[in-house]
Design an enzyme around this catalytic site. Sequence first.
Site, PDB file in Angstrom:
ATOM      1  N   ASP A   1       0.841  -1.188   0.000  1.00 11.13           N
ATOM      2  CA  ASP A   1       0.000   0.000   0.000  1.00 11.13           C
ATOM      3  C   ASP A   1       0.885   1.250   0.000  1.00 11.13           C
ATOM      4  OD1 ASP A   1      -2.663   1.324   0.477  1.00 11.13           O
ATOM      5  OD2 ASP A   1      -1.610   1.982   2.283  1.00 11.13           O
TER       6      ASP A   1
ATOM      7  N   GLU B   1       1.768   0.217  -5.019  1.00 11.77           N
ATOM      8  CA  GLU B   1       1.264   1.486  -5.532  1.00 11.77           C
ATOM      9  C   GLU B   1       2.434   2.468  -5.603  1.00 11.77           C
ATOM     10  OE1 GLU B   1      -3.216   2.200  -4.151  1.00 11.77           O
ATOM     11  OE2 GLU B   1      -1.842   2.050  -2.464  1.00 11.77           O
TER      12      GLU B   1
END
Length: 715
Positions: free
Chosen positions: A410, A439
Amino acid sequence: MNSNERNFLAYIDEMDIITILLALSYHHGLSSTFSITDESNKVKSIQIIKQQQIEKYNKYICRLSEEISFGHPYWIFDEHGGKTDLQIGAVIRTEVFDERFFYDGNDLGVSCKDNQTQFKIWAPTATQVKIKLRNPNSSFSEIIKMKRKEKGVWSSVVNSDLELYQYTFLVLVNQEWQESVDPYAVAVTANGERGVIVKLEKIHREKPVLPPFENPVDAIIYETHIRDFTIHPNSGAEHKGLYLGAGELNTTGKDGEPTGLSYVKDLGITHIEFLPFNDFAGVDELDPAIEYNWGYNPLHFNVPEGSYSTNPSDPYARILELKQLIDSIHSQGIRVMMDVVYNHVFVRETSSFEKVVPGYYFRHNELGFPSNGTGVGNDIASERKMVKKFIIDSIRFWLKEYHIDGFRFDLMGILDVETMREVRKTCDSIQKGTLIIGEGWNLNTPLPIEKKAIIRNQSKFPDIFQFNDKFRDTIKGNTFNLYDKGYVLGNEHYHEGAMDVITGSIGLIKKDSRLFNEPTQSVNYVECHDNHTLWDKLVYCLPDLDHLYHIKYHRLATGLVLLSQGIPFLHSGQEFFRTKRGDGNSYKSPNHINQLDWDRKDLYLENVNYIKGLIQIRKELPCFRFKSAEEIRSNTHILPLPKPIIGFSLQNKSHEFHEVLLLINPLRSKQTIQIPEGNWTLIANGQKAGIYLIQNLSNNELVLEPVCLTILAKK
């Protein structure tokens, strides 16, 4: 704190530099001399090297004649007899401090065996550390002093078996006691209030042999949330919303057809990726039905979340039940990916990191305040040695203890490249083929851009794969603008961009459009847990359009995810047009918004079978998962078709279908095109897909149906 202390402050900011603040209201902020003393009461003078006025204080930069010894209290005196304690300042964010106190041992936390229990915690700036030990069968607690060892590690050995005892650490830093849960805890009480001593070797399981997994592009990732997966009334699961429910086999919906894990197996998925299941805030584990949370509020990084357990008060239950879930998924030949959130904590001030070593684990901006690139008030300083070590140790723990097969990072752009390289190296040393995706957004955190683990730096860590937001926004339209229409909605402006992302974002069409060096680096998706589902965007974008066209657009976009070069990523329920009723940020919305609606699967079974057919085609035909940019360039030919139609001829040299045509018509009208001559087999159109004969074609003229993809294969 008395008035004298408020007027007189001292911080150690480098190994030999102290910053002293004297309030202007205190002797006009003036002192010509300062001195320092420790527990021995031996007084040494300090050299003032700079003085300046800052707001209501006079600031003195002073140099020590010799470095202080961490782990002991010091006091600073001024010429007026004033006294203040020397507090830990910016020194802990210096490279010298990092080098001095880096501890490379693998024994932090608690180990319990042979009637002996060992405690170790890294707290280099503490002047005292104690263990607060609680007997699980009584309210009695015992305080045990710890001894300071090398590298700022505090240690204590208790000569008894303390299994199931609860414990916290009491840490004295800057004259203030803090009670903290062990950052390395592997088991906790309900709601993570205290650590619990467990013997993981008693419940260790061997990892089964899984089907071969040769290349990242062979993966088909299915993202879901443990509660969402089975909480629906008609999920067929007995343990709805729990680890055990997500692992149940042979569950069926009201139509008698598979749901849950058996359904995912039938769909053809290779990897299930769960939203965070380490211990998080936002749900009361003792009454989990009241609240919902995605899980991006990390509390304890090495402990399973208790709200998914049948008994969160039993520290072993959540561990065993998560292992049972993973075993069940492995039994189906499917791999398990874990969504990890090493970029921030829930609340910095109350986190174990901040209580144990204040100021060390988090980045600070040029003004000395915690940075906020994550948007939640804190950024983990992964570039610091003991922060990096914690992340690596945690990854190693999940791989070895829980047999995790992959990780989704994340907000990976908060982390640094070197840490991610170490993650890759650690995974490879334990288990080849561990899938790591992240990400790679460029977020506003005080780390030099060349060190950020972002898409722009993908060549520095090429074996970690990135969510391709360019693919997402080109195919469906901007995710943050509900009304922006992407290529599949007929927007010709995205025509060239679509050709680029479908061919792996490697710059096949134009070199300067290259996002990645290799297709393996591109995780292709049009929806995930974040933002609006694709269905909800379509309904917003095209409110007056017949649902039949919403279905066509959705089917085309999802089809392109599965047939583009790179790694396909599906949001659970995407194949049956998942809706969150227009909620674009459902991180704490109730079950009826977030649940996987298994009735909807029954309603749109035709689309489920279509997506299943495309998955079968991707798995069967190597031309939809070329392993390198060179392979794509050598085997992909762009067909000369009128905008916005796209056509590719793909060479399949090792397959009986040695040439395949992928044709895309995003328009709402039929389009007649010319195709290369030959005897073609139609294996996918707007209604059907799969490795079987739909129709034979020998004419080089073809009518493309509105809003659909077509796949032709030639033997």
